[in-house]
Design an enzyme around this catalytic site. Structure first.
Site, PDB file in Angstrom:
ATOM      1  N   ASP A  78      -1.496  -7.452  -4.393  1.00 29.08           N
ATOM      2  CA  ASP A  78      -2.823  -7.095  -3.590  1.00 29.08           C
ATOM      3  C   ASP A  78      -2.687  -7.748  -2.248  1.00 29.08           C
ATOM      4  O   ASP A  78      -2.127  -9.074  -1.966  1.00 29.08           O
ATOM      5  CB  ASP A  78      -4.016  -8.125  -4.379  1.00 29.08           C
ATOM      6  CG  ASP A  78      -5.095  -8.057  -3.714  1.00 29.08           C
ATOM      7  OD1 ASP A  78      -5.254  -7.538  -2.496  1.00 29.08           O
ATOM      8  OD2 ASP A  78      -6.144  -8.702  -4.100  1.00 29.08           O
ATOM      9  N   LYS A 115      -9.729  -1.750  13.052  1.00 30.68           N
ATOM     10  CA  LYS A 115      -8.350  -1.433  13.856  1.00 30.68           C
ATOM     11  C   LYS A 115      -8.426  -1.925  15.102  1.00 30.68           C
ATOM     12  O   LYS A 115      -7.272  -2.400  15.534  1.00 30.68           O
ATOM     13  CB  LYS A 115      -8.289   0.171  13.694  1.00 30.68           C
ATOM     14  CG  LYS A 115      -8.124   0.987  12.397  1.00 30.68           C
ATOM     15  CD  LYS A 115      -6.653   0.327  11.872  1.00 30.68           C
ATOM     16  CE  LYS A 115      -6.296   0.963  10.533  1.00 30.68           C
ATOM     17  NZ  LYS A 115      -5.038   0.276  10.102  1.00 30.68           N
ATOM     18  N   ILE A 141      -1.692  -2.124  -5.054  1.00 28.93           N
ATOM     19  CA  ILE A 141      -2.665  -2.727  -6.029  1.00 28.93           C
ATOM     20  C   ILE A 141      -2.712  -1.879  -7.056  1.00 28.93           C
ATOM     21  O   ILE A 141      -2.980  -2.397  -8.265  1.00 28.93           O
ATOM     22  CB  ILE A 141      -4.010  -2.995  -5.313  1.00 28.93           C
ATOM     23  CG1 ILE A 141      -4.673  -4.134  -6.070  1.00 28.93           C
ATOM     24  CG2 ILE A 141      -4.702  -1.717  -5.114  1.00 28.93           C
ATOM     25  CD1 ILE A 141      -5.737  -4.460  -5.247  1.00 28.93           C
ATOM     26  N   ARG A 142      -2.448  -0.665  -7.161  1.00 24.88           N
ATOM     27  CA  ARG A 142      -2.607   0.188  -8.367  1.00 24.88           C
ATOM     28  C   ARG A 142      -1.180   0.101  -8.925  1.00 24.88           C
ATOM     29  O   ARG A 142      -0.194   0.178  -8.266  1.00 24.88           O
ATOM     30  CB  ARG A 142      -2.700   1.761  -7.780  1.00 24.88           C
ATOM     31  CG  ARG A 142      -4.066   1.979  -7.427  1.00 24.88           C
ATOM     32  CD  ARG A 142      -4.174   3.350  -6.971  1.00 24.88           C
ATOM     33  NE  ARG A 142      -3.748   3.846  -5.613  1.00 24.88           N
ATOM     34  CZ  ARG A 142      -3.214   5.092  -5.323  1.00 24.88           C
ATOM     35  NH1 ARG A 142      -3.135   6.087  -6.192  1.00 24.88           N
ATOM     36  NH2 ARG A 142      -2.942   5.355  -4.045  1.00 24.88           N
ATOM     37  N   GLY A 169       0.833  -1.224   0.071  1.00 24.50           N
ATOM     38  CA  GLY A 169       0.112   0.054  -0.129  1.00 24.50           C
ATOM     39  C   GLY A 169       0.601   1.353  -0.104  1.00 24.50           C
ATOM     40  O   GLY A 169       0.541   2.153   0.539  1.00 24.50           O
ATOM     41  N   TYR A 212     -14.487   1.065  10.395  1.00 24.54           N
ATOM     42  CA  TYR A 212     -12.908   1.012  10.012  1.00 24.54           C
ATOM     43  C   TYR A 212     -12.472   1.227  11.664  1.00 24.54           C
ATOM     44  O   TYR A 212     -11.385   0.253  11.735  1.00 24.54           O
ATOM     45  CB  TYR A 212     -12.545   2.605   9.512  1.00 24.54           C
ATOM     46  CG  TYR A 212     -11.151   3.146   9.580  1.00 24.54           C
ATOM     47  CD1 TYR A 212     -10.416   2.474   8.849  1.00 24.54           C
ATOM     48  CD2 TYR A 212     -10.582   4.010  10.160  1.00 24.54           C
ATOM     49  CE1 TYR A 212      -9.129   2.719   8.790  1.00 24.54           C
ATOM     50  CE2 TYR A 212      -9.547   4.719  10.380  1.00 24.54           C
ATOM     51  CZ  TYR A 212      -8.505   4.072   9.787  1.00 24.54           C
ATOM     52  OH  TYR A 212      -7.306   4.465   9.637  1.00 24.54           O
TER      53      TYR A 212
HETATM   54  P1  NAD Z   1      -4.237   5.737   1.624  1.00 26.24           P
HETATM   55  O1  NAD Z   1      -5.809   5.369   1.380  1.00 26.24           O
HETATM   56  O2  NAD Z   1      -3.698   6.990   1.339  1.00 26.24           O
HETATM   57  O3  NAD Z   1      -3.304   4.577   0.978  1.00 26.24           O
HETATM   58  C1  NAD Z   1      -3.497   3.158   0.995  1.00 26.24           C
HETATM   59  C2  NAD Z   1      -2.944   2.578  -0.138  1.00 26.24           C
HETATM   60  O4  NAD Z   1      -3.438   1.161  -0.059  1.00 26.24           O
HETATM   61  C3  NAD Z   1      -3.372   3.096  -1.616  1.00 26.24           C
HETATM   62  O5  NAD Z   1      -2.453   3.558  -2.214  1.00 26.24           O
HETATM   63  C4  NAD Z   1      -4.301   1.866  -2.045  1.00 26.24           C
HETATM   64  O6  NAD Z   1      -4.009   1.735  -3.567  1.00 26.24           O
HETATM   65  C5  NAD Z   1      -3.660   0.820  -1.396  1.00 26.24           C
HETATM   66  N1  NAD Z   1      -4.594  -0.581  -1.613  1.00 26.24           N
HETATM   67  C6  NAD Z   1      -5.850  -0.476  -1.266  1.00 26.24           C
HETATM   68  N2  NAD Z   1      -6.137  -1.746  -1.572  1.00 26.24           N
HETATM   69  C7  NAD Z   1      -4.985  -2.444  -1.617  1.00 26.24           C
HETATM   70  C8  NAD Z   1      -4.802  -3.881  -1.668  1.00 26.24           C
HETATM   71  N3  NAD Z   1      -5.886  -4.988  -1.657  1.00 26.24           N
HETATM   72  N4  NAD Z   1      -3.629  -4.166  -1.831  1.00 26.24           N
HETATM   73  C9  NAD Z   1      -2.583  -3.496  -1.907  1.00 26.24           C
HETATM   74  N5  NAD Z   1      -2.834  -1.941  -1.732  1.00 26.24           N
HETATM   75  C10 NAD Z   1      -3.956  -1.740  -1.701  1.00 26.24           C
HETATM   76  O7  NAD Z   1      -3.945   5.524   3.256  1.00 26.24           O
HETATM   77  P2  NAD Z   1      -2.752   6.096   4.223  1.00 26.24           P
HETATM   78  O8  NAD Z   1      -3.416   7.468   4.562  1.00 26.24           O
HETATM   79  O9  NAD Z   1      -1.573   6.188   3.685  1.00 26.24           O
HETATM   80  O10 NAD Z   1      -2.899   5.223   5.465  1.00 26.24           O
HETATM   81  C11 NAD Z   1      -2.116   4.001   5.563  1.00 26.24           C
HETATM   82  C12 NAD Z   1      -2.288   3.365   6.944  1.00 26.24           C
HETATM   83  O11 NAD Z   1      -2.164   4.154   7.889  1.00 26.24           O
HETATM   84  C13 NAD Z   1      -3.852   2.779   6.915  1.00 26.24           C
HETATM   85  O12 NAD Z   1      -3.815   1.230   7.600  1.00 26.24           O
HETATM   86  C14 NAD Z   1      -4.627   3.612   7.517  1.00 26.24           C
HETATM   87  O13 NAD Z   1      -5.663   3.041   8.099  1.00 26.24           O
HETATM   88  C15 NAD Z   1      -3.485   4.205   8.697  1.00 26.24           C
HETATM   89  N6  NAD Z   1      -3.811   5.692   9.259  1.00 26.24           N
HETATM   90  C16 NAD Z   1      -3.748   6.585   8.145  1.00 26.24           C
HETATM   91  C17 NAD Z   1      -4.069   7.981   8.911  1.00 26.24           C
HETATM   92  C18 NAD Z   1      -4.059   8.986   8.015  1.00 26.24           C
HETATM   93  O14 NAD Z   1      -4.457  10.205   8.632  1.00 26.24           O
HETATM   94  N7  NAD Z   1      -3.677   9.061   6.928  1.00 26.24           N
HETATM   95  C19 NAD Z   1      -4.391   8.081  10.145  1.00 26.24           C
HETATM   96  C20 NAD Z   1      -4.532   6.988  10.959  1.00 26.24           C
HETATM   97  C21 NAD Z   1      -4.194   5.655  10.273  1.00 26.24           C
HETATM   98  C1  AKB Z   2      -9.433   8.722   8.899  1.00 22.11           C
HETATM   99  O1  AKB Z   2      -9.734   9.962   8.862  1.00 22.11           O
HETATM  100  O2  AKB Z   2      -9.819   7.652   8.387  1.00 22.11           O
HETATM  101  C2  AKB Z   2      -7.808   8.550   9.137  1.00 22.11           C
HETATM  102  C3  AKB Z   2      -7.781   8.121  10.522  1.00 22.11           C
HETATM  103  C4  AKB Z   2      -7.580   9.182  11.732  1.00 22.11           C
HETATM  104  O3  AKB Z   2      -7.460   6.995  10.761  1.00 22.11           O
HETATM  105  N1  AKB Z   2      -7.118   9.632   8.977  1.00 22.11           N
END
Ligand code: NAD
Ligand code: AKB
Length: 315
Positions: free
Chosen positions: A53, A147, A36-37, A9, A143
């Site tokens: 994936d 988690k 996955i992209r 990811g 979600y």
């Molecule tokens: P994002 O949505 O920006 O990136 C997720 C990536 O996963 C995307 O590039 C998507 O194409 C890829 N993806 C989706 N399905 C997939 C699959 N089946 N196989 C492989 N790749 C796949 O998310 P992010 O903000 O970078 O978050 C990353 C992690 O951090 C997640 O677990 C999210 O829950 C956690 N998180 C993020 C935040 C935030 O504010 N960004 C906050 C808390 C937790």
């Molecule tokens: C969301 O808003 O889903 C994320 C997070 C706080 O996990 N940025």
């Protein structure tokens, strides 16, 4: 054994920035990115990339073996707003990708796992100010449920099989290199784009909705610090609370107005308001500070300055 990293990811908000930091530290060829992209053409020269994936155990295992991967950072997930639209799809991705990686570690095929949790593990019954590390956790979003379950499994795999899995409950993250992917805190990124482009923003949360937030640079620093810390110093194997600042939409708008005086914000709350209202307003992260020396750097005004400076060239 030499460190070789796989990020699942990697093309998202966190992965893009984490990959370039890890490549600076360990070298381009030592960090395999995957998503996955298909990869953006502009990133082709940055290092090895594989389409994977994260729900496909065999696909991950093949790359782990071919590249002799030691550490996996699992970032593939469906975030809070999208998960409310597709709850079962979110459960499938968020849980099965985690089991795949935990099982690879259990079988001794990798040494270390990073898996992010979120402030979404908390719910309406959690104390919302200075939310403690250990407290009532009754998440009500799809979600948040995934988690919280993930946290329980991380701890289980550590206790039962000795898996070295490390985790952080990230707050909402702010960054400019990519758009965030379907979260409730995404407004705090979008607002900067709209401020530069249109000088106005319609916010999907109410003006007084305070949430814990963090700049991406602080989040990446925390991740690197946690993963570098000696095994014995990691006392919490579900997930660490992590915090820097908390603010509401009106406060971020006021911070932008210091640079763009004509900027205007208005409010049109949607379904994401209900999700935000179940999340804490501020987090007590003293365990992370004590166990592995976490410290944040960026204030809200620092973030505003950096975001506007970096986004200015786009508009
Ligand atoms: P994002 O949505 O920006 O990136 C997720 C990536 O996963 C995307 O590039 C998507 O194409 C890829 N993806 C989706 N399905 C997939 C699959 N089946 N196989 C492989 N790749 C796949 O998310 P992010 O903000 O970078 O978050 C990353 C992690 O951090 C997640 O677990 C999210 O829950 C956690 N998180 C993020 C935040 C935030 O504010 N960004 C906050 C808390 C937790
Ligand atoms: C969301 O808003 O889903 C994320 C997070 C706080 O996990 N940025």
């Amino acid at each position: 054994m030499k460190k070789r990293i796989l990020i699942l990811g990697a093309s998202g908000q966190i992965g893009t920035e984490l990959a370039s930091r890890l490549r600076k530290i360990y070298g381009k060829e030592k960090v395999v990115t995957s998503d996955i992209r298909e990869q953006d053409k502009s990133l082709k020269k940055e290092g090895p990339f594989e389409v994977i994936d994260a729900t496909d155990y065999k696909a991950i295992e093949n790359v782990v073996i071919n590249y002799e991967i030691t550490d996996v950072y699992l970032l593939a997930a469906i975030l809070s707003a999208t998960a409310e639209k597709f709850p079962l799809r979110a459960w499938d991705l968020n849980m099965n990708s985690l089991f795949n990686v935990l099982n690879l570690a259990k079988e001794g095929k990798i040494n270390k796992v990073f898996w992010p949790s979120s402030i979404a593990v908390f719910g309406k019954t959690t104390p919302s100010i200075d939310t403690p590390q250990k407290t009532i956790m009754e998440p009500s979003s799809a979600y948040g449920i995934s988690k919280q379950a993930g946290e329980r499994w991380c701890e289980y795999y550590h206790k039962r099989y000795g898996v070295d899995v490390r985790s952080i409950r990230y707050p909402g993250l702010i960054s400019y290199k990519t758009q965030p992917g379907g979260g409730t805190t995404d407004y705090a990124v979008d607002i900067y784009h709209k401020a530069l482009k249109h000088k106005k923003y319609i916010c999907f949360l109410k003006e007084k909705t305070t949430l814990p937030m963090m700049y991406i640079d602080d989040a990446i620093e925390a991740t690197l610090k946690l993963m570098k810390a000696p095994k014995d110093s990691i006392k919490i194997r579900n997930s660490y609370n992590l915090a820097s600042i908390s603010f509401n939409p009106k406060e971020i708008a006021n911070s932008i107005i210091k640079h763009i005086p004509e900027f205007e914000i208005s409010y049109k709350p949607d379904f994401r308001q209900a999700i935000a209202e179940t999340w804490p307003q501020s987090i007590d992260d003293s365990e992370a500070r004590k166990d592995w020396g976490w410290e944040h750097k960026y204030s809200l005004d620092d973030i505003t300055m950096d975001m506007l400076k970096n986004l200015a060239s786009m508009y």
